[in-house]
Write a protein that holds these residues in place. Structure first.
Motif, mmCIF file in Angstrom:
data_model
loop_
_atom_site.group_PDB
_atom_site.id
_atom_site.type_symbol
_atom_site.label_atom_id
_atom_site.label_comp_id
_atom_site.label_asym_id
_atom_site.label_seq_id
_atom_site.Cartn_x
_atom_site.Cartn_y
_atom_site.Cartn_z
ATOM 1 N N UNK A 1 -12.893 4.322 -14.973
ATOM 2 C CA UNK A 1 -13.597 3.299 -14.291
ATOM 3 C C UNK A 1 -12.946 2.813 -12.981
ATOM 4 N N UNK A 2 -13.326 2.634 -11.842
ATOM 5 C CA UNK A 2 -12.606 2.257 -10.856
ATOM 6 C C UNK A 2 -12.656 0.770 -10.549
ATOM 7 N N UNK A 3 -11.598 -0.046 -11.016
ATOM 8 C CA UNK A 3 -11.808 -1.490 -11.286
ATOM 9 C C UNK A 3 -10.870 -2.081 -10.277
ATOM 10 N N UNK A 4 -10.080 -1.100 -9.505
ATOM 11 C CA UNK A 4 -9.081 -2.063 -8.539
ATOM 12 C C UNK A 4 -7.995 -2.467 -9.187
ATOM 13 N N UNK B 1 -5.540 2.508 -3.025
ATOM 14 C CA UNK B 1 -4.886 3.395 -3.992
ATOM 15 C C UNK B 1 -4.940 3.235 -5.580
ATOM 16 N N UNK B 2 -5.198 2.315 -5.922
ATOM 17 C CA UNK B 2 -5.203 2.257 -7.383
ATOM 18 C C UNK B 2 -6.852 2.932 -7.804
ATOM 19 N N UNK B 3 -7.792 2.335 -6.969
ATOM 20 C CA UNK B 3 -8.871 3.109 -7.195
ATOM 21 C C UNK B 3 -9.138 4.615 -7.134
ATOM 22 N N UNK B 4 -8.358 4.939 -6.125
ATOM 23 C CA UNK B 4 -8.248 6.517 -6.163
ATOM 24 C C UNK B 4 -7.556 7.143 -7.344
ATOM 25 N N UNK C 1 -7.899 -13.526 -10.200
ATOM 26 C CA UNK C 1 -9.355 -13.776 -10.445
ATOM 27 C C UNK C 1 -9.965 -13.766 -9.219
ATOM 28 N N UNK C 2 -9.378 -14.289 -8.173
ATOM 29 C CA UNK C 2 -9.958 -14.241 -6.727
ATOM 30 C C UNK C 2 -10.089 -12.893 -6.280
ATOM 31 N N UNK C 3 -8.978 -12.094 -6.186
ATOM 32 C CA UNK C 3 -8.913 -10.895 -5.367
ATOM 33 C C UNK C 3 -9.888 -9.770 -6.538
ATOM 34 N N UNK C 4 -10.136 -10.205 -7.766
ATOM 35 C CA UNK C 4 -11.092 -9.059 -8.469
ATOM 36 C C UNK C 4 -12.405 -9.308 -8.029
ATOM 37 N N UNK C 5 -12.702 -10.337 -7.295
ATOM 38 C CA UNK C 5 -14.138 -10.455 -6.605
ATOM 39 C C UNK C 5 -14.154 -10.213 -4.972
ATOM 40 N N UNK C 6 -12.945 -9.865 -4.416
ATOM 41 C CA UNK C 6 -12.805 -9.679 -3.133
ATOM 42 C C UNK C 6 -11.723 -8.517 -3.001
ATOM 43 N N UNK C 7 -12.255 -7.264 -2.478
ATOM 44 C CA UNK C 7 -11.319 -6.239 -2.411
ATOM 45 C C UNK C 7 -10.556 -6.238 -1.311
ATOM 46 N N UNK C 8 -9.166 -5.763 -1.703
ATOM 47 C CA UNK C 8 -8.227 -5.880 -0.634
ATOM 48 C C UNK C 8 -7.708 -4.302 -0.230
ATOM 49 N N UNK C 9 -6.997 -4.274 0.717
ATOM 50 C CA UNK C 9 -6.391 -2.872 0.947
ATOM 51 C C UNK C 9 -5.776 -2.417 -0.335
ATOM 52 N N UNK C 10 -5.096 -3.153 -0.963
ATOM 53 C CA UNK C 10 -4.180 -2.818 -2.267
ATOM 54 C C UNK C 10 -4.932 -2.202 -3.229
ATOM 55 N N UNK C 11 -6.389 -2.451 -3.222
ATOM 56 C CA UNK C 11 -7.248 -1.567 -4.222
ATOM 57 C C UNK C 11 -7.529 -0.152 -3.996
ATOM 58 N N UNK D 1 0.811 -1.390 0.022
ATOM 59 C CA UNK D 1 0.186 -0.082 -0.091
ATOM 60 C C UNK D 1 0.905 1.319 0.092
ATOM 61 N N UNK D 2 1.784 1.238 0.710
ATOM 62 C CA UNK D 2 3.014 2.473 0.929
ATOM 63 C C UNK D 2 3.460 2.634 -0.535
ATOM 64 N N UNK D 3 4.019 1.748 -1.198
ATOM 65 C CA UNK D 3 4.548 1.797 -2.551
ATOM 66 C C UNK D 3 3.722 2.350 -3.348
ATOM 67 N N UNK D 4 2.376 1.810 -3.659
ATOM 68 C CA UNK D 4 1.350 2.245 -4.426
ATOM 69 C C UNK D 4 1.170 3.564 -4.333
ATOM 70 N N UNK D 5 0.857 3.937 -2.874
ATOM 71 C CA UNK D 5 0.637 5.327 -2.602
ATOM 72 C C UNK D 5 1.528 6.429 -3.130
ATOM 73 N N UNK D 6 2.774 5.904 -2.709
ATOM 74 C CA UNK D 6 4.021 6.807 -3.079
ATOM 75 C C UNK D 6 4.095 6.997 -4.496
ATOM 76 N N UNK D 7 4.111 5.932 -5.084
ATOM 77 C CA UNK D 7 4.216 5.935 -6.745
ATOM 78 C C UNK D 7 3.189 6.723 -7.440
#
Length: 425
Positions: free
Chosen positions: A190-193, A179-182, A167-177, A88-94
């Motif tokens: 579109x906010x796909x995650x 920063x990408x959705x934002x 495929x599994x995580x596309x149906x289950x939101x995780x904390x990593x989604x 999460x930290x890397x994604x947010x900073x990048x």
């Protein structure tokens, strides 16, 4: 053409792109490299424009979370919570730096740390882009990806586990989604995650991914789609004004070739204990050693051990009897280029993958993970690497084949085939 390379992470995530940037400039391109502030000098030394990507990887690795991350590795269930936090930290900073870094670009070249944000930004801004990976990134039956290091499922598992996980995580939101959705919202997309973006970068046949390592080290899998290639290493440029310190040249001349020991950008707090283990291992192996401080600030103990600072691998490694390193992609490649035996001490990330590969190529007698390191195991492996001439012979043969390749030329060819800026899609 204005080429913007966006990267992040440690020195090993930046240095190959400075070499590539220098070659692109020599081919007539205007090149900017976006990286963290601590690498501004490295970028400007090769004549490229520096652009800022937020973050401080050294501080992150030195933090409590960073120490747990390195101590646990990246491929175990026990490490999952820490992996998510650090991810999460890397994604947010990048994400904070990609759009500004891309301004005015005719093409984006994207390292893994900027890959998903860059893929989205390129599409939204109408800029052609290419993924530049330093280790295998697309699923194959031939081997488990470094980021999905599960080897007991065989060829079917190698090929399908990453896709199943996505495929599994596309149906289950995780904390990593989050920063990408934002970031997608910021771009008006579109906010796909995260999982959907990862899937698209793997499957999009209009998206080129070039891998910057030698096909002699890891051949291109036959089941990769068109547009995913292995092109050869992108070596950091030689520092023409660099001269070895007298202390180092005197040490090299005073006895037989020593063993190099260094762990690059890995940050350890148990420096004194690690230094003693290394010293005891070298005594057991009966070899001299050159110990590079690196981010862990290693020191040296003993008359037959010399501590050094930043020293170009292309100058130092060919003068070594063997190299002991953390098996990051760049350092592993530098050892291959030098034609010397290797004893990897993998810690995290892609390091176990390269450690196994070096052993499989016959240029290493084996490896010992950092969290299992002992003077006995390290010393025995070093002795074997130094005294058995078969390792050096195979290393020299491999170096000859790798040295004939020109990875940057393949990138330049790809840029020449790209369409111009094409407007928002």
């Amino acid at each position: 053409m204005k080429v913007v390379i966006i990267t992040g992470g440690s020195r090993g995530d930046v240095a190959p792109y400075t070499g590539l940037g220098a070659r692109l400039k020599a081919a007539g391109h205007d090149v900017a490299i976006a990286a963290q502030e601590s690498f501004a000098g490295l970028v400007r030394e090769v004549g490229c424009e520096f652009r800022l990507v937020p973050g401080d990887t050294r501080a992150m690795l030195g933090s409590e979370d960073g120490q747990r991350w390195q101590g646990r590795g990246t491929g175990t269930l026990r490490a999952m919570k820490t992996n998510i936090q650090m991810g999460m930290r890397l994604l947010e900073e990048t994400g904070k730096g990609v759009v500004s870094a891309a301004e005015g670009a005719d093409v984006l070249l994207l390292h893994r740390t900027a890959l998903w944000h860059g893929y989205l930004a390129a599409g939204a801004m109408g800029i052609p882009a290419v993924g530049l990976e330093l280790f295998p990134s697309v699923p194959t039956a031939d081997f488990a990806l470094p980021s999905f290091d599960v080897r007991f499922l065989g060829r079917w598992g190698n090929r399908h586990l990453p896709s199943l996980a996505m495929g599994v995580t596309s149906h289950v939101r995780t904390p990593l989604d989050a920063p990408i959705r934002s970031f997608q919202q910021q771009l008006g997309l579109p906010q796909t995650g995260l999982s959907e973006v990862r899937r698209r970068t793997v499957e999009d046949e209009n998206w080129t991914i070039l891998h910057g390592y030698s096909p002699q080290v890891v051949p291109r899998p036959a089941d990769w789609r068109p547009g995913v290639e292995v092109v050869g290493y992108w070596w950091p440029p030689a520092r023409e004004d660099w001269r070895p310190p007298r202390e180092l040249t005197d040490f090299l001349e005073a006895g037989p070739p020593p063993v190099f020991i260094g762990f690059g950008s890995i940050t350890r707090r148990d420096t004194a204990e690690l230094t003693e283990t290394i010293s005891a291992a070298m005594r057991r192996a009966g070899t001299r050693a050159v110990v590079q401080a690196g981010w862990s600030e290693l020191s040296a103990m003993g008359d037959d051990v010399l501590a050094i600072g930043d020293t170009p691998h292309e100058w130092l490694f060919p003068r070594m009897a063997a190299v002991v390193h953390h098996a990051g992609a760049g350092t592993a490649g530098a050892g291959v280029r030098a034609g010397v035996p290797a004893v990897p001490v993998p810690i995290m990330g892609d390091a176990p993958f390269w450690s196994r590969r070096l052993a499989g190529l016959g240029v290493s007698p084996g490896y010992v993970p950092m969290n299992e390191l002992s003077a006995e195991r390290l010393g025995d492996l070093v002795r074997q690497a130094v005294t058995d001439p078969a390792y050096r012979q195979r290393a020299a043969e491999l170096a000859g084949r790798v040295g004939a390749e020109d990875g940057p030329a393949r990138v330049i060819e790809t840029l020449d085939r790209l369409p111009p800026r094409f407007g928002r899609r």
